[in-house]
Scaffold this motif. Sequence first.
Motif, PDB file in Angstrom:
ATOM      1  N   VAL A 197      27.573  -8.479  -5.650  1.00 24.34           N
ATOM      2  CA  VAL A 197      26.300  -8.357  -4.942  1.00 24.34           C
ATOM      3  C   VAL A 197      25.197  -8.303  -5.984  1.00 24.34           C
ATOM      4  O   VAL A 197      25.237  -7.473  -6.891  1.00 24.34           O
ATOM      5  CB  VAL A 197      26.246  -7.087  -4.069  1.00 24.34           C
ATOM      6  CG1 VAL A 197      24.893  -6.964  -3.388  1.00 24.34           C
ATOM      7  CG2 VAL A 197      27.375  -7.089  -3.042  1.00 24.34           C
ATOM      8  N   ALA A 198      24.210  -9.186  -5.849  1.00 24.94           N
ATOM      9  CA  ALA A 198      23.054  -9.186  -6.745  1.00 24.94           C
ATOM     10  C   ALA A 198      21.878  -8.549  -6.027  1.00 24.94           C
ATOM     11  O   ALA A 198      21.381  -9.086  -5.033  1.00 24.94           O
ATOM     12  CB  ALA A 198      22.709 -10.607  -7.174  1.00 24.94           C
ATOM     13  N   LEU A 199      21.454  -7.399  -6.516  1.00 25.18           N
ATOM     14  CA  LEU A 199      20.233  -6.763  -6.056  1.00 25.18           C
ATOM     15  C   LEU A 199      19.077  -7.305  -6.885  1.00 25.18           C
ATOM     16  O   LEU A 199      19.305  -7.939  -7.914  1.00 25.18           O
ATOM     17  CB  LEU A 199      20.326  -5.249  -6.238  1.00 25.18           C
ATOM     18  CG  LEU A 199      21.055  -4.476  -5.153  1.00 25.18           C
ATOM     19  CD1 LEU A 199      22.534  -4.777  -5.149  1.00 25.18           C
ATOM     20  CD2 LEU A 199      20.814  -2.995  -5.323  1.00 25.18           C
ATOM     21  N   PRO A 200      17.848  -7.042  -6.483  1.00 28.17           N
ATOM     22  CA  PRO A 200      16.744  -7.428  -7.354  1.00 28.17           C
ATOM     23  C   PRO A 200      16.966  -6.868  -8.757  1.00 28.17           C
ATOM     24  O   PRO A 200      17.464  -5.743  -8.917  1.00 28.17           O
ATOM     25  CB  PRO A 200      15.523  -6.776  -6.673  1.00 28.17           C
ATOM     26  CG  PRO A 200      15.906  -6.761  -5.217  1.00 28.17           C
ATOM     27  CD  PRO A 200      17.379  -6.437  -5.231  1.00 28.17           C
ATOM     28  N   VAL A 233      32.276  -1.091  -9.028  1.00 27.28           N
ATOM     29  CA  VAL A 233      32.519  -1.485 -10.417  1.00 27.28           C
ATOM     30  C   VAL A 233      31.202  -2.059 -10.897  1.00 27.28           C
ATOM     31  O   VAL A 233      30.664  -2.988 -10.290  1.00 27.28           O
ATOM     32  CB  VAL A 233      33.634  -2.549 -10.522  1.00 27.28           C
ATOM     33  CG1 VAL A 233      33.793  -3.009 -11.965  1.00 27.28           C
ATOM     34  CG2 VAL A 233      34.942  -2.021  -9.961  1.00 27.28           C
ATOM     35  N   TYR A 234      30.670  -1.500 -11.974  1.00 29.35           N
ATOM     36  CA  TYR A 234      29.359  -1.952 -12.442  1.00 29.35           C
ATOM     37  C   TYR A 234      29.234  -1.697 -13.934  1.00 29.35           C
ATOM     38  O   TYR A 234      30.161  -1.218 -14.576  1.00 29.35           O
ATOM     39  CB  TYR A 234      28.240  -1.257 -11.644  1.00 29.35           C
ATOM     40  CG  TYR A 234      27.858   0.091 -12.158  1.00 29.35           C
ATOM     41  CD1 TYR A 234      26.582   0.327 -12.658  1.00 29.35           C
ATOM     42  CD2 TYR A 234      28.769   1.140 -12.185  1.00 29.35           C
ATOM     43  CE1 TYR A 234      26.223   1.561 -13.159  1.00 29.35           C
ATOM     44  CE2 TYR A 234      28.424   2.384 -12.680  1.00 29.35           C
ATOM     45  CZ  TYR A 234      27.144   2.590 -13.169  1.00 29.35           C
ATOM     46  OH  TYR A 234      26.802   3.815 -13.672  1.00 29.35           O
ATOM     47  N   GLY A 235      28.063  -1.959 -14.490  1.00 35.86           N
ATOM     48  CA  GLY A 235      27.845  -1.932 -15.923  1.00 35.86           C
ATOM     49  C   GLY A 235      27.723  -0.587 -16.598  1.00 35.86           C
ATOM     50  O   GLY A 235      27.493  -0.530 -17.799  1.00 35.86           O
ATOM     51  N   GLY A 236      27.849   0.513 -15.876  1.00 36.94           N
ATOM     52  CA  GLY A 236      27.962   1.825 -16.487  1.00 36.94           C
ATOM     53  C   GLY A 236      26.682   2.565 -16.789  1.00 36.94           C
ATOM     54  O   GLY A 236      26.725   3.686 -17.286  1.00 36.94           O
ATOM     55  N   GLY A 237      25.524   1.983 -16.496  1.00 38.31           N
ATOM     56  CA  GLY A 237      24.266   2.639 -16.808  1.00 38.31           C
ATOM     57  C   GLY A 237      23.831   3.643 -15.757  1.00 38.31           C
ATOM     58  O   GLY A 237      24.321   3.648 -14.633  1.00 38.31           O
ATOM     59  N   ASN A 238      22.883   4.487 -16.145  1.00 40.86           N
ATOM     60  CA  ASN A 238      22.382   5.533 -15.275  1.00 40.86           C
ATOM     61  C   ASN A 238      20.940   5.266 -14.842  1.00 40.86           C
ATOM     62  O   ASN A 238      20.319   6.104 -14.216  1.00 40.86           O
ATOM     63  CB  ASN A 238      22.466   6.884 -15.999  1.00 40.86           C
ATOM     64  CG  ASN A 238      22.273   8.061 -15.075  1.00 40.86           C
ATOM     65  OD1 ASN A 238      22.505   7.976 -13.879  1.00 40.86           O
ATOM     66  ND2 ASN A 238      21.831   9.169 -15.634  1.00 40.86           N
ATOM     67  N   ILE A 239      20.397   4.104 -15.207  1.00 40.70           N
ATOM     68  CA  ILE A 239      19.012   3.801 -14.877  1.00 40.70           C
ATOM     69  C   ILE A 239      18.963   2.587 -13.960  1.00 40.70           C
ATOM     70  O   ILE A 239      19.954   1.887 -13.777  1.00 40.70           O
ATOM     71  CB  ILE A 239      18.178   3.552 -16.158  1.00 40.70           C
ATOM     72  CG1 ILE A 239      18.784   2.417 -16.984  1.00 40.70           C
ATOM     73  CG2 ILE A 239      18.075   4.825 -16.984  1.00 40.70           C
ATOM     74  CD1 ILE A 239      17.958   2.033 -18.202  1.00 40.70           C
ATOM     75  N   GLY A 240      17.814   2.339 -13.378  1.00 41.68           N
ATOM     76  CA  GLY A 240      17.614   1.165 -12.540  1.00 41.68           C
ATOM     77  C   GLY A 240      18.344   1.253 -11.215  1.00 41.68           C
ATOM     78  O   GLY A 240      18.879   2.302 -10.830  1.00 41.68           O
ATOM     79  N   LEU A 241      18.352   0.137 -10.503  1.00 39.23           N
ATOM     80  CA  LEU A 241      18.970   0.099  -9.181  1.00 39.23           C
ATOM     81  C   LEU A 241      20.468   0.346  -9.233  1.00 39.23           C
ATOM     82  O   LEU A 241      21.025   1.021  -8.362  1.00 39.23           O
ATOM     83  CB  LEU A 241      18.674  -1.242  -8.501  1.00 39.23           C
ATOM     84  CG  LEU A 241      17.210  -1.517  -8.173  1.00 39.23           C
ATOM     85  CD1 LEU A 241      17.061  -2.871  -7.487  1.00 39.23           C
ATOM     86  CD2 LEU A 241      16.612  -0.410  -7.325  1.00 39.23           C
ATOM     87  N   MET A 242      21.132  -0.187 -10.251  1.00 42.77           N
ATOM     88  CA  MET A 242      22.585   0.005 -10.323  1.00 42.77           C
ATOM     89  C   MET A 242      22.937   1.470 -10.613  1.00 42.77           C
ATOM     90  O   MET A 242      23.910   1.994 -10.075  1.00 42.77           O
ATOM     91  CB  MET A 242      23.211  -0.933 -11.349  1.00 42.77           C
ATOM     92  CG  MET A 242      23.169  -2.396 -10.921  1.00 42.77           C
ATOM     93  SD  MET A 242      23.799  -2.718  -9.240  1.00 42.77           S
ATOM     94  CE  MET A 242      25.491  -2.181  -9.385  1.00 42.77           C
ATOM     95  N   ALA A 254      16.942   1.148  -0.918  1.00 42.28           N
ATOM     96  CA  ALA A 254      18.003   0.201  -0.557  1.00 42.28           C
ATOM     97  C   ALA A 254      19.244   0.443  -1.420  1.00 42.28           C
ATOM     98  O   ALA A 254      20.374   0.394  -0.917  1.00 42.28           O
ATOM     99  CB  ALA A 254      17.514  -1.236  -0.723  1.00 42.28           C
ATOM    100  N   ALA A 255      19.049   0.728  -2.695  1.00 39.28           N
ATOM    101  CA  ALA A 255      20.176   1.003  -3.593  1.00 39.28           C
ATOM    102  C   ALA A 255      20.918   2.264  -3.147  1.00 39.28           C
ATOM    103  O   ALA A 255      22.154   2.285  -3.096  1.00 39.28           O
ATOM    104  CB  ALA A 255      19.686   1.145  -5.035  1.00 39.28           C
ATOM    105  N   ARG A 256      20.164   3.300  -2.811  1.00 38.69           N
ATOM    106  CA  ARG A 256      20.812   4.544  -2.350  1.00 38.69           C
ATOM    107  C   ARG A 256      21.570   4.305  -1.049  1.00 38.69           C
ATOM    108  O   ARG A 256      22.676   4.808  -0.857  1.00 38.69           O
ATOM    109  CB  ARG A 256      19.771   5.646  -2.178  1.00 38.69           C
ATOM    110  CG  ARG A 256      19.268   6.212  -3.496  1.00 38.69           C
ATOM    111  CD  ARG A 256      18.399   7.444  -3.296  1.00 38.69           C
ATOM    112  NE  ARG A 256      17.074   7.127  -2.813  1.00 38.69           N
ATOM    113  CZ  ARG A 256      16.037   6.810  -3.584  1.00 38.69           C
ATOM    114  NH1 ARG A 256      16.168   6.788  -4.894  1.00 38.69           N
ATOM    115  NH2 ARG A 256      14.867   6.542  -3.051  1.00 38.69           N
ATOM    116  N   THR A 257      20.974   3.517  -0.160  1.00 30.67           N
ATOM    117  CA  THR A 257      21.637   3.210   1.120  1.00 30.67           C
ATOM    118  C   THR A 257      22.923   2.433   0.882  1.00 30.67           C
ATOM    119  O   THR A 257      23.959   2.735   1.481  1.00 30.67           O
ATOM    120  CB  THR A 257      20.687   2.415   2.037  1.00 30.67           C
ATOM    121  OG1 THR A 257      19.544   3.230   2.322  1.00 30.67           O
ATOM    122  CG2 THR A 257      21.377   2.009   3.328  1.00 30.67           C
TER     123      THR A 257
END
Length: 182
Positions: free
Chosen positions: A84-87, A19-28, A3-6
């Motif tokens: 948008v809040a993902l799990p 625009v997001y928190g800058g990390g490379n792990i998890g859904l974001m 879902a994140a990739r989609t």
Amino acid sequence: MEAARTLGRRMAEQGLALVYGGGNIGLMGEIARSVIDHGGHVTGIIPEFLKAREVMLQDAQETVVVADMHTRKRMMYERADAFVALPGGIGTLEELIEQLTWAQLGQHSKPILVLNTRGFWRPLLVLVEHMRDNGFIRPGLEVSYGVVDDVEDVIPALKAQANGMAYAGREGRTDPLIGQRF
């Protein structure tokens, strides 16, 4: 993860920057890589102390390193047109609640959407209804947010919210949680 990739692919296809928190792990991190992989623009905003812990994404077109979490969240808020809040975990919950609170207090009217994949957010949605039903979210202090269960509905629902409309979904049915004021 799919879902994140989609969502990342759909954002890039529609010319929507992340625009997001800058990390490379998890859904974001997955969304960010997908936006980049499909030609979109990503801005990561990360506190110095999280660069190693969240494995800062090196490929973002713009990375802003800030001193603390408050600056990170404020800067993400200022640069974002919608939320948008993902799990997710406690941090995701905290950021969602903060945006709902700021909207409730009249600090913004940007769309807020909960992606309720596999019913992940249902306990929170029930809690918010419970708070309203028991008078802890009083009339006049409601906050409007949308809820979708399918990633394909995220962008259409955000566009509908931005235009002050309820989202009817791909099958033409209105999700009873969309457009309700909690």
